[in-house]
Design a protein around this motif. Structure first.
Motif, PDB file in Angstrom:
ATOM      1  N   HIS A  17       0.926  -1.226   0.021  1.00  0.00           N
ATOM      2  CA  HIS A  17      -0.126   0.021   0.089  1.00  0.00           C
ATOM      3  C   HIS A  17       0.959   1.177  -0.142  1.00  0.00           C
ATOM      4  CE1 HIS A  17       0.887  -0.444   4.270  1.00  0.00           C
ATOM      5  NE2 HIS A  17       0.702   0.836   4.453  1.00  0.00           N
ATOM      6  N   GLY A  18       0.489   2.282  -0.445  1.00  0.00           N
ATOM      7  CA  GLY A  18       1.128   3.460  -0.561  1.00  0.00           C
ATOM      8  C   GLY A  18       0.397   4.313  -1.630  1.00  0.00           C
ATOM      9  N   ASP A  19       1.371   5.445  -1.808  1.00  0.00           N
ATOM     10  CA  ASP A  19       0.823   6.670  -2.770  1.00  0.00           C
ATOM     11  C   ASP A  19       0.724   6.011  -4.313  1.00  0.00           C
ATOM     12  OD1 ASP A  19       0.715   8.351  -0.751  1.00  0.00           O
ATOM     13  OD2 ASP A  19       3.043   9.111  -1.074  1.00  0.00           O
ATOM     14  N   PRO A  20      -0.376   6.578  -5.062  1.00  0.00           N
ATOM     15  CA  PRO A  20      -0.348   6.033  -6.458  1.00  0.00           C
ATOM     16  C   PRO A  20       0.730   6.195  -7.085  1.00  0.00           C
ATOM     17  CG  PRO A  20      -1.723   8.014  -5.975  1.00  0.00           C
ATOM     18  CD  PRO A  20      -1.169   7.698  -4.563  1.00  0.00           C
ATOM     19  N   ASP A  21       1.170   5.414  -8.145  1.00  0.00           N
ATOM     20  CA  ASP A  21       2.326   5.427  -8.996  1.00  0.00           C
ATOM     21  C   ASP A  21       3.375   5.622  -8.414  1.00  0.00           C
ATOM     22  OD1 ASP A  21       0.513   5.607 -11.404  1.00  0.00           O
ATOM     23  OD2 ASP A  21       0.140   7.649 -10.868  1.00  0.00           O
ATOM     24  N   THR A  22       3.685   4.835  -7.260  1.00  0.00           N
ATOM     25  CA  THR A  22       4.877   5.159  -6.420  1.00  0.00           C
ATOM     26  C   THR A  22       6.283   4.319  -7.137  1.00  0.00           C
ATOM     27  OG1 THR A  22       3.891   5.270  -4.404  1.00  0.00           O
ATOM     28  CG2 THR A  22       6.272   4.331  -4.284  1.00  0.00           C
ATOM     29  N   THR A  23       7.233   5.019  -7.535  1.00  0.00           N
ATOM     30  CA  THR A  23       8.591   4.200  -8.155  1.00  0.00           C
ATOM     31  C   THR A  23       9.074   3.423  -7.005  1.00  0.00           C
ATOM     32  OG1 THR A  23       9.604   6.051  -7.946  1.00  0.00           O
ATOM     33  CG2 THR A  23       8.449   5.948  -9.917  1.00  0.00           C
ATOM     34  N   GLY A  24       9.590   2.329  -7.522  1.00  0.00           N
ATOM     35  CA  GLY A  24      10.731   1.446  -6.493  1.00  0.00           C
ATOM     36  C   GLY A  24       9.962   0.396  -5.869  1.00  0.00           C
ATOM     37  N   ILE A  25       8.408   0.401  -6.229  1.00  0.00           N
ATOM     38  CA  ILE A  25       7.941  -0.627  -5.552  1.00  0.00           C
ATOM     39  C   ILE A  25       6.952  -1.323  -6.641  1.00  0.00           C
ATOM     40  CG2 ILE A  25       6.012  -1.181  -3.797  1.00  0.00           C
ATOM     41  CD1 ILE A  25       6.753   0.980  -1.997  1.00  0.00           C
ATOM     42  N   PRO A  26       7.246  -2.366  -7.052  1.00  0.00           N
ATOM     43  CA  PRO A  26       6.763  -2.558  -8.475  1.00  0.00           C
ATOM     44  C   PRO A  26       5.123  -2.774  -8.516  1.00  0.00           C
ATOM     45  CG  PRO A  26       8.460  -4.026  -8.029  1.00  0.00           C
ATOM     46  CD  PRO A  26       8.398  -3.106  -6.928  1.00  0.00           C
ATOM     47  N   LEU A  27       4.565  -3.320  -7.403  1.00  0.00           N
ATOM     48  CA  LEU A  27       3.008  -3.331  -7.279  1.00  0.00           C
ATOM     49  C   LEU A  27       2.533  -1.919  -7.406  1.00  0.00           C
ATOM     50  CD1 LEU A  27       2.327  -6.571  -5.269  1.00  0.00           C
ATOM     51  CD2 LEU A  27       2.671  -6.532  -7.730  1.00  0.00           C
ATOM     52  N   LEU A  28       3.129  -1.003  -7.098  1.00  0.00           N
ATOM     53  CA  LEU A  28       2.302   0.399  -7.009  1.00  0.00           C
ATOM     54  C   LEU A  28       2.745   1.342  -8.230  1.00  0.00           C
ATOM     55  CD1 LEU A  28       2.913   1.489  -3.297  1.00  0.00           C
ATOM     56  CD2 LEU A  28       0.816   0.546  -4.238  1.00  0.00           C
ATOM     57  N   GLU A  29       3.747   0.712  -8.996  1.00  0.00           N
ATOM     58  CA  GLU A  29       4.140   1.430 -10.359  1.00  0.00           C
ATOM     59  C   GLU A  29       2.950   1.553 -11.313  1.00  0.00           C
ATOM     60  OE1 GLU A  29       7.790  -0.120 -11.555  1.00  0.00           O
ATOM     61  OE2 GLU A  29       8.897   1.001 -10.081  1.00  0.00           O
ATOM     62  N   GLN A  30       2.648   2.798 -11.763  1.00  0.00           N
ATOM     63  CA  GLN A  30       1.615   3.048 -12.821  1.00  0.00           C
ATOM     64  C   GLN A  30       0.262   2.340 -12.244  1.00  0.00           C
ATOM     65  OE1 GLN A  30       2.624   1.223 -16.534  1.00  0.00           O
ATOM     66  NE2 GLN A  30       4.810   2.127 -16.318  1.00  0.00           N
ATOM     67  N   ARG A  31      -0.212   2.423 -11.163  1.00  0.00           N
ATOM     68  CA  ARG A  31      -1.132   2.300 -10.303  1.00  0.00           C
ATOM     69  C   ARG A  31      -1.920   3.697  -9.771  1.00  0.00           C
ATOM     70  NH1 ARG A  31      -0.985  -3.464  -9.373  1.00  0.00           N
ATOM     71  NH2 ARG A  31      -0.433  -4.136 -11.198  1.00  0.00           N
ATOM     72  N   PRO A  32      -2.696   4.210 -10.719  1.00  0.00           N
ATOM     73  CA  PRO A  32      -3.317   5.435 -10.250  1.00  0.00           C
ATOM     74  C   PRO A  32      -4.584   5.369  -9.218  1.00  0.00           C
ATOM     75  CG  PRO A  32      -4.031   5.132 -12.466  1.00  0.00           C
ATOM     76  CD  PRO A  32      -3.328   4.033 -11.874  1.00  0.00           C
ATOM     77  N   LEU A  33      -5.113   6.549  -8.771  1.00  0.00           N
ATOM     78  CA  LEU A  33      -6.409   6.542  -8.202  1.00  0.00           C
ATOM     79  C   LEU A  33      -7.449   6.269  -9.107  1.00  0.00           C
ATOM     80  CD1 LEU A  33      -5.838   9.641  -5.630  1.00  0.00           C
ATOM     81  CD2 LEU A  33      -5.638   7.474  -5.264  1.00  0.00           C
ATOM     82  N   VAL A  34      -8.518   5.957  -8.606  1.00  0.00           N
ATOM     83  CA  VAL A  34      -9.584   5.543  -9.811  1.00  0.00           C
ATOM     84  C   VAL A  34     -10.812   6.766  -9.335  1.00  0.00           C
ATOM     85  CG1 VAL A  34     -11.476   4.118 -10.357  1.00  0.00           C
ATOM     86  CG2 VAL A  34      -9.315   3.436  -9.978  1.00  0.00           C
ATOM     87  N   GLY A  35     -10.946   7.498 -10.214  1.00  0.00           N
ATOM     88  CA  GLY A  35     -11.859   8.751 -10.138  1.00  0.00           C
ATOM     89  C   GLY A  35     -11.395   9.399  -8.664  1.00  0.00           C
ATOM     90  N   GLY A  36     -10.403   9.426  -8.512  1.00  0.00           N
ATOM     91  CA  GLY A  36      -9.982  10.303  -7.152  1.00  0.00           C
ATOM     92  C   GLY A  36      -9.867   9.726  -6.098  1.00  0.00           C
TER      93      GLY A  36
END
Length: 657
Positions: free
Chosen positions: A611-630
């Motif tokens: 878990h973490g901020d959207p589109d976090t680099t360095g954590i593969p499962l968070l990369e290119q994972r944005p919020l959905v509709g804010g």
């Protein structure tokens, strides 16, 4: 005058520094002296919390006659098995091969080249003196046979470390393992086998994971019944929390009183996972109390965790813990003392020794307020008794187990102090035990020892750091875990896909130790397999997953043949069969917390999450994972195939079924 052990950092070795036996630590100097003097080496292996180690020390190693015999005709070497598990492993294999059983204290006689030619465990003083005389005579008069015997034993044990034939731990094998465990299950008292009865921590974890994957009622019933029996009996400390090493009887009444970090860390994780599945109040209480025991009794000033509390107090086993009815009355008064005796199974005849009883809590008291006050009063009175000594060395592997358990218990049980303790422990171990990219085995008082880390140090620490990464979202724990696993693959790998216990540049013993069996803790091979599997799921590294599957296959024959000695390999195999199930929760605030709670309450053995901020680099499962509709969102992937992201808990709950 103190002997040469006075320079040691091991609490166990320091217990022997004033022996008249001229002990020295394991090292080339000892064997050079044996060659120069043309005498055998007496190797004695034990650990600080070992009751019979203390007995043999008092009977023999503190005795002047024994010391004269040893000093005249042997070079005496003392080893702490917890600090040098590699030495312990190879000579325990020899002891078991020669005698049919093993244990501590371990007593071996070696040639000056290190080959074992005679071995045993505890010897009472008269027999030990006879043994010393017999070995001395054989060395003088039958040298050729002695040397030939040692060389033959060493060669046979070298053959055991040869590459193994792989045995896949697939769904069918896992199902068969449950059936075999049912055949060994004690239907009367729970657990497996008879006396002495050990906590089957890794087998319980396997059974819980198997139930989570398959819905097996049989697996859950064996795990739940065993957890309840252990928690109700005398092996569990009903006043202060925490588990003793094992029960000397089959009904969990009388413990062997030492308390080990590795037992309590693994059992903390098991009871936490049992509560997650069942919501059982006893499981939650025991998990919390065991965690409190770790933090109160074993945490060191540096933030790590000490190895153990001793089995003895002032040389008497159970002195701190056992009670008579009269002692309960003395603390609580006539009425409450009698009531407590009934509740805690404290009898006039005693359940232990000398009319004393261990405390059991076979049923919950009706009046919880009264019990809380009674428990507090008895614990306060017990604190005024002499207390067992603490082995305060910090072992890398066991601290890894503690980090994993505290991180998971803290998040699942909503106890943030436990996660904080895991973070502090990880920070200390990584900063102190990781030296020039390689792990050391142990430290004491913040000073790291010279003994190199072995395979389970790398595997269990990586496992703990990966659990902490999932609990906190901090990328540094993932990064260190990946580095540790890369080092392990480079340095410990065996040709058959498994792992040796020692690195390719470790001290050369008469054989390179390797174990495919899990015992009181995960073997190095299964520890690395489990950590590699988790890391592969968190990073998407398919090569890492292939390494994990190869290591599981190398442990497969043992685990399939006797599941009781393959618990962690089987548990890791459950994750391999069920996963990878990868969940990434992006965003912050109540919506993200609600999604994260659903993920953490899922018992799926193949699940990893971040878990973490959207589109976090360095954590593969968070990369290119944005919020959905804010809004905060959860991304769910199975076997590297991803579903559409979800933003509400009901949809996420359905996706994880």
């Amino acid at each position: 005058m103190p002997n040469r052990l006075a320079r040691s950092t091991s609490p166990y070795l320091l217990q022997h520094q004033d022996n008249p036996v001229d002990w020295q630590e394991w090292g080339p100097e000892a064997f050079a002296e044996a060659r120069r003097r043309d005498v055998p080496v007496l190797l004695s292996v034990g650990y600080a919390a070992c009751h019979w180690c203390h007995v043999m020390a008092h009977e023999s190693f503190e005795d002047e006659d024994v010391a004269r015999a040893v000093n005249a005709d042997f070079v005496a070497v003392k080893v702490d098995r917890e600090e040098r598990p590699d030495i312990d492993a190879v000579y325990m294999a020899a002891t078991t091969a020669l005698t049919g059983h093993g244990g501590w204290p371990m007593t071996c006689f070696l040639t000056p080249d290190g080959d074992p030619f005679f071995a045993g465990t505890y010897f009472p003083r008269p027999q030990f003196l006879q043994l010393l005389e017999g070995v001395t005579s054989a060395w003088a008069d039958q040298r050729e046979q002695v040397l030939g015997s040692g060389a033959h034993i060493a060669e046979r044990l070298r053959e055991l470390s040869a590459p193994v034939t792989g045995h896949a731990l697939d769904a069918e094998v896992l199902e068969t393992a449950v059936t075999r465990l049912r055949g060994q299950f004690d239907h009367a008292a729970a657990g497996f086998g008879g006396a002495p009865k050990f906590p089957p921590s890794m087998v319980l974890e396997f059974l819980l994971r198997h139930h989570a994957r398959t819905g097996s009622a049989d697996a859950l019933s064996m795990a739940a019944a065993t957890c309840a029996a252990m928690a109700r009996g005398g092996m569990y400390d009903q006043l202060a929390g925490g588990f003793a090493r094992y029960s000397v009887d089959a009904r969990w009444v009388v413990p062997h009183f030492e308390k080990m970090l590795y037992d309590n860390a693994q059992l903390l994780r098991v009871y936490t996972h049992l509560w997650r599945i069942t919501g059982d109040a006893l499981a939650r209480r025991v998990a919390v109390e065991t965690a409190e025991f770790l933090l109160r009794e074993l945490r060191t000033a540096e933030g790590g965790f000490a190895s153990a509390l001793d089995a003895d107090t002032d040389g008497v086993e159970g002195l701190t813990y056992a009670w008579s009815p009269a002692q309960l009355v003395e603390v609580l008064g006539e009425d409450d003392g009698g009531r407590a005796a009934t509740l805690l199974s404290v009898t006039p005849a005693g359940t232990f020794e000398h009319g004393l009883s261990t405390l059991q809590l076979l049923e919950d008291p009706d009046d919880t307020g009264w019990w809380a006050a009674t428990r507090s009063a008895l614990l306060a009175a017990r604190q005024d008794r002499p207390q067992p000594a603490r082995d305060d060395k910090v072992v890398t592997s066991w601290n890894g187990l503690a980090i994993a358990a505290l991180a998971e218990a803290g998040t699942i049980l909503h106890e943030p102090a436990l996660v904080a303790a895991a973070q502090a422990c990880a920070a200390f171990v990584v900063s102190t035990h990781l030296v020039d990219g390689r792990l050391r085995r142990a430290s004491r008082d913040g000073a790291v020892g010279s003994a190199a880390g072995v395979a389970d140090d790398y595997g269990n620490l990586a496992e703990g750091l990966l659990a902490l990464h999932q609990a906190t979202g901090e990328v540094r724990w993932l990064e260190v875990a990946r580095e540790l696993l890369a080092t392990a693959v480079a340095r410990f790998a065996a040709p058959d896909g498994g792992f040796h216990d020692t690195s390719d540049d470790a001290e050369e013993l008469f054989t390179r130790p390797r174990s495919a069996a899990d015992n009181a803790e995960p073997s190095g091979q299964s520890a690395l397999a489990g950590a590699l599997l988790t890391c592969a799921a968190l990073t998407g590294d398919t090569a890492m997953r292939e390494r994990a599957e190869a290591a599981l296959s190398a442990s497969g024959a043992v685990a399939a043949r006797d599941p009781r000695f393959g618990g962690w390999a089987l548990a890791a195999a459950e994750a391999a069969v069920a996963g990878p199930l990868q969940v990434a929760v992006v965003g912050a605030g109540p919506e993200a917390d609600a999604l994260l709670e659903v993920v953490r309450r899922s018992p799926s053995p193949g699940l990893v999450h971040v878990h973490g901020d959207p589109d976090t680099t360095g954590i593969p499962l968070l990369e290119q994972r944005p919020l959905v509709g804010g809004r905060a969102a959860a991304y769910v992937c199975r076997g590297f195939v991803c579903d559409a992201p979800v933003t509400d808990v009901s949809a996420l709950r359905a996706a994880l079924r």
